[in-house]
Design a protein around this motif. Structure first.
Motif, short mmCIF file in Angstrom:
data_model
loop_
_atom_site.label_atom_id
_atom_site.label_comp_id
_atom_site.label_asym_id
_atom_site.label_seq_id
_atom_site.Cartn_x
_atom_site.Cartn_y
_atom_site.Cartn_z
N VAL A 57 27.15 5.42 54.75
CA VAL A 57 26.27 6.38 55.43
C VAL A 57 27.10 7.10 56.49
N LEU A 58 27.13 8.42 56.36
CA LEU A 58 28.00 9.23 57.23
C LEU A 58 27.17 10.29 57.94
N GLU A 59 27.72 10.81 59.04
CA GLU A 59 26.99 11.89 59.72
C GLU A 59 26.97 13.11 58.79
N LEU A 60 25.89 13.89 58.89
CA LEU A 60 25.74 15.06 58.02
C LEU A 60 26.36 16.28 58.68
N MET A 61 27.06 17.04 57.91
CA MET A 61 27.67 18.30 58.41
C MET A 61 26.95 19.46 57.70
N GLU A 62 26.08 20.13 58.48
CA GLU A 62 25.18 21.15 57.89
C GLU A 62 25.92 22.33 57.29
C1 LIG Z 1 30.70 13.60 53.33
C2 LIG Z 1 29.77 14.42 54.09
N1 LIG Z 1 29.36 14.10 55.29
O1 LIG Z 1 29.79 13.01 55.93
C3 LIG Z 1 29.29 15.68 53.51
C4 LIG Z 1 29.72 16.14 52.27
C5 LIG Z 1 29.25 17.32 51.77
C6 LIG Z 1 28.36 18.09 52.49
O2 LIG Z 1 27.90 19.26 52.02
C7 LIG Z 1 27.91 17.67 53.73
C8 LIG Z 1 28.37 16.46 54.24
O3 LIG Z 1 27.96 16.06 55.45
#
Ligand SMILES: C/C(=N\O)c1ccc(O)cc1O
Length: 326
Positions: free
Chosen positions: A95-100
């Motif tokens: 689970v990773l932070e989301l990059m909009e």
């Molecule tokens: C790997 C990842 N976030 O950690 C990610 C990968 C693709 C994307 O469109 C947005 C995202 O946040």
């Protein structure tokens, strides 16, 4: 599969904490899905690494644990943070932070090429992230536009490096230990090989050169459609072309950074440290913007407000029932 909303294949704990939805990214090792933390409705990214994807079990385990170890150990504003980790017999779930803003790859593609000052802002953040990794003895080894994520749809935004799948932690090498012992019985190639080791960090500098070329020029420096040589031969020879129509408006200083990074001999290639000192990046406006994005003042203020109110002053705290109390 998940598209039929069948989340039964997910680890129970993951399913209970997050609702996984559509795919937002794909990679050689699996896929990335948009997910919602059920308790807060906050959006996150869940990277699913299929263990079977790697040719050998050993490879899968080493890669994924290396990636997870590194993700949990690193702390820099331009490196993706891990929030949670789960696994089943056949997959890892990170689970990773989301990059909009999605992947840099799509941003460059949609804009043909980036404006130079935007490319400079992104490049400075990439350099800072890679400088941090190297100072912690970590080589990324797979820097490419798909692994650079943007925090928003705005041009001026924070970027983060992701996908440490190919990373390596620089440990004491067998060669280092060998060179500590008596040399009497060592073959000559053990020593001549020594003259090429110690430059492994430079691979990331090369990749950053390719990334900067793509951001500024809008196309890759080495590609099968250029000339008659294979991509591998073009790289080995360091043969790239700055097509005039694409590079006419790019400053000489920016071109100089690219040319000093795309040097075949790693011992002659510009280092990350040297790149950070290059004239092109001594741009106060860009540096202030970058630092504002990387170290936003609000975060500190939030930390302060969490501290006890100064003694003597009325401390307003909300009770569960919403009343204020002294
Ligand atoms: C790997 C990842 N976030 O950690 C990610 C990968 C693709 C994307 O469109 C947005 C995202 O946040």
């Amino acid at each position: 599969d998940l598209m039929s909303d069948d989340q039964s294949s997910l680890p129970r704990e993951l399913r209970e904490k997050y609702l996984l939805t559509r795919r937002i990214g794909t990679g050689v090792c699996g896929e990335v899905r948009l997910a919602f933390q059920r308790s807060t409705c906050r959006k996150v990214a869940v990277k699913i690494i299929n263990k079977k994807n790697f040719q050998s079990e050993g490879m899968a385990t080493r890669n994924a644990t290396t990636e997870i170890e590194i993700l949990q150990r690193v702390d820099h504003p331009c490196l993706i943070k891990t929030e949670d980790f789960y696994q089943t017999d056949d997959s890892y779930y990170i689970v990773l932070e989301l990059m909009e803003g999605g992947e840099l790859f799509h941003r460059v593609k949609s804009q043909q090429q980036l404006q130079e000052n935007v490319a400079k802002l992104y490049f400075y953040q990439m350099l800072s992230a890679v400088q941090y990794l190297h100072s912690n003895g970590i080589i990324h080894r797979d820097l490419k536009p798909e692994n650079i994520l943007l925090s928003s749809q705005e041009d001026v935004c924070l970027i983060k490096v992701t996908d440490f799948n190919q990373s390596r932690i620089l440990e004491e090498s067998v060669l280092m230990r060998t060179l500590c012992g008596t040399p009497s019985y060592l073959a000559p190639e053990v020593f001549t090989q020594a003259s090429t080791t110690g430059y492994s960090l430079a691979v990331d500098a090369w990749s950053l050169g390719v990334l900067l070329f793509v951001c500024l020029g809008g196309y890759p420096p080495f590609h099968e459609s250029f000339g008659d040589k294979s991509v591998t031969d073009q790289i080995i020879l360091g043969e790239f072309t700055m097509v005039p129509s694409k590079w006419r408006h790019v400053s000489d200083q920016a071109k100089d950074v690219v040319r000093r990074l795309l040097v075949v001999d790693p011992s002659k290639r510009m280092s990350i440290e040297a790149a950070l000192q290059h004239a092109w990046l001594q741009d106060q406006g860009m540096l202030e913007t970058a630092h504002r994005l990387m170290y936003p003042p609000g975060e500190d203020a939030a930390a302060v407000s969490m501290q006890e109110a100064p003694s003597g002053g009325p401390s307003k705290r909300k009770r569960g029932d919403g009343d204020e109390e002294d």
